[in-house]
Design a protein around this motif. Structure first.
Motif, PDB file in Angstrom:
ATOM      1  N   GLU A 132       8.737  85.461 111.091  1.00 52.43           N
ATOM      2  CA  GLU A 132       7.682  84.508 111.477  1.00 52.43           C
ATOM      3  C   GLU A 132       6.323  85.070 111.116  1.00 52.43           C
ATOM      4  OE1 GLU A 132       4.872  82.616 114.534  1.00 52.43           O
ATOM      5  OE2 GLU A 132       5.314  84.704 114.162  1.00 52.43           O
ATOM      6  N   ARG A 296      -7.761  78.492 110.418  1.00 52.32           N
ATOM      7  CA  ARG A 296      -6.961  77.446 111.082  1.00 52.32           C
ATOM      8  C   ARG A 296      -7.857  76.410 111.738  1.00 52.32           C
ATOM      9  NH1 ARG A 296      -2.294  81.175 113.922  1.00 52.32           N
ATOM     10  NH2 ARG A 296      -2.639  83.015 112.648  1.00 52.32           N
ATOM     11  N   TYR A 365       0.496  79.726 115.264  1.00 53.79           N
ATOM     12  CA  TYR A 365       1.584  78.996 114.615  1.00 53.79           C
ATOM     13  C   TYR A 365       2.918  79.601 115.013  1.00 53.79           C
ATOM     14  CZ  TYR A 365       1.228  82.559 110.835  1.00 53.79           C
ATOM     15  OH  TYR A 365       1.172  83.714 110.102  1.00 53.79           O
ATOM     16  N   HIS A 390      -0.720  89.727 120.337  1.00 50.82           N
ATOM     17  CA  HIS A 390      -0.887  90.570 119.150  1.00 50.82           C
ATOM     18  C   HIS A 390      -1.624  91.855 119.520  1.00 50.82           C
ATOM     19  CE1 HIS A 390      -0.091  87.329 115.788  1.00 50.82           C
ATOM     20  NE2 HIS A 390       0.934  87.558 116.581  1.00 50.82           N
TER      21      HIS A 390
HETATM   22  C1  GLV Z   1       1.701  83.962 114.372  1.00 53.53           C
HETATM   23  O1  GLV Z   1       1.957  84.935 115.035  1.00 53.53           O
HETATM   24  C2  GLV Z   1       0.358  83.492 114.285  1.00 53.53           C
HETATM   25  O2  GLV Z   1      -0.434  84.213 113.647  1.00 53.53           O
HETATM   26  O3  GLV Z   1       0.028  82.463 114.869  1.00 53.53           O
END
Ligand code: GLV
Ligand code: MN
Ligand code: MN
Ligand code: MN
Length: 417
Positions: A132, A296, A365, A390
């Motif tokens: 992913e 994004r 995402y 993260h």
């Molecule tokens: C997935 O980890 C993202 O960057 O949204």
């Protein structure tokens, strides 16, 4: 809702999350985790998960790029299945809940439904997606892209990692050998798909809510920029003669930040997270810099307008500084909209469990972004402390995880009826 009460063994699930977190290449101990696709560590994590799925009596199958399916056969196995899953790969120096709550949570949900005597009509299938995260190949969701036909086998095979190995070489070296064109899911393979995930944002915690019901996933794009300047001796080349690739990249990075801050869209976010400086010596002027852009928005037209403006400003910076700046779009995906049928089922499950909930957008995402192209899809979010993700200090409490797994269990049972 006349569903069995899903008795979640949260201690077992937390212990499994901890075991998985210990399978890591991060120099720091858990909860810091690094698990990059197709490494030995990734393979060990897959083995661990596969063992647990088999112990739970699920039938495991692995496709040509390592997407792993674990099926609890329903009373009518020919019907399209209900799917649920997420990922186990983890970006460098990240936490132990991103993705893993989805792949282990669905296992616990199935175990709870089984022990409550549930017998679904449709099969319920766990799906652990390959890669992913974009860490290795620059593009995220390679498993779900191929499953959904969002990328062709040829495009996928040619992605390259930083050692200049292509995806096809690397996946085969990891032991995944079948033909790439066998991966795409047949049409109507899934009746429904639900992914359980930590929110990775602050909303649920701030509003003291148990469950987020995802209505849409923001549209991500990734670009790679290459700045080519002139290298030289850090002592010998005087300042007026310089065409430093790194200072040009720094100026473009600041322009990106400014354009994102000034965007009329509050949902626009842009990040430069990777910078590779050549030749990377203390006393050598950087001659070439590669850097990433992650950008994004909920609305991909807004996003693309900012990408265009970044390109215009980058060219102006290049001309002024006498360097060349090129860019390559790695991916530019539309947003995904969750299916009403899944939203309704998740809300009904949360209500039945007396859990508080709200509808929300996913700014991160997920593989659901692509599965939504081929099946009615939705997501269940649980809060995470401070909205942090993260990072090694990413954390959801056992109670928060339990609430998410219970909601998932009831949702799966309802959709599989
Ligand atoms: C997935 O980890 C993202 O960057 O949204
Ligand atoms: Mn992630
Ligand atoms: Mn994730
Ligand atoms: Mn994600």
């Amino acid at each position: 809702m006349s569903q069995p009460d899903p008795r979640i063994n949260i201690d077992r699930l937390i212990a499994e999350l901890q075991c998985l977190a210990a399978i890591s290449d991060c120099p720091e101990p858990p909860p810091a985790v690094t698990r990059v696709v197709f490494t030995e560590t990734d393979l060990r994590a897959r083995d661990y998960l596969t063992g647990l799925y088999e112990q739970a009596g699920l039938a495991v199958r692995v496709d040509a790029i390592g997407n792993t399916f674990a099926r609890w056969e329903g009373a009518e196995p020919a019907l399209p299945a209900v799917g649920s899953g997420s990922h186990t790969d983890a970006i460098p120096h990240s936490g132990m809940y991103d993705g893993t709550v989805g792949v282990l949570g669905v296992l616990e949900a199935i175990r709870a439904l089984k022990s409550a005597g549930a017998q679904p009509r449709r099969s319920i299938e766990v799906l652990m997606f390959t890669s992913e995260e974009p860490t290795r190949f620059g593009m995220g969701c390679t498993g779900s892209r191929l499953l959904s036909g969002a990328i062709t086998p040829d495009e996928l095979a040619q992605l390259r990692d930083s050692d200049d190995q292509d995806y096809d070489q690397v996946r085969q070296a990891a032991g995944f050998n079948g033909p790439l064109d066998s991966v795409e899911l047949p049409s109507e393979y899934y009746h429904a798909f639900v992914e359980l995930h930590i929110e990775q944002g602050p909303v649920l915690e701030a509003e003291r809510l148990d469950i987020g019901v995802v209505t849409a996933i923001a549209a991500p794009a990734a670009l790679q920029f290459t700045v080519t300047g002139q290298g030289g001796h850090a002592g010998g080349v005087l300042m007026p003669a310089r065409h430093d690739a790194l200072t040009a990249a720094a100026e473009v990075t600041l322009a990106i930040e400014r354009l994102a801050q000034q965007s009329r869209s509050p949902d626009l976010v842009a990040t430069v997270g990777q910078l590779d400086v050549h030749p990377g010596a203390v006393n050598s002027i950087p001659s070439r810099v590669r850097f990433s852009l992650d950008i994004r928005d909920i609305n991909n037209d807004n996003r693309d307008a900012v990408v265009r403006e970044i390109g215009v400003q980058a060219q102006a910076i290049a001309e002024r500084r006498g360097v060349a700046i090129g860019s390559r779009v790695l991916n530019a995906d539309p947003p995904a909209i969750a299916a009403d049928s899944i939203i309704d089922a998740v809300e009904a499950a949360a209500d039945a469990l007396r859990l508080s909930h709200r509808r929300m957008i996913s700014r991160a995402y997920h593989d659901s972004l692509f599965i939504a192209r081929v099946a009615p899809t939705g997501m269940i979010f649980i809060p995470c402390r401070g909205g942090v993700s993260h990072r090694p200090d990413e954390f959801s409490t056992p109670d928060q995880i339990k609430a998410g797994v219970q909601t998932l269990a009831l949702t799966l049972a309802e959709l599989a009826k």
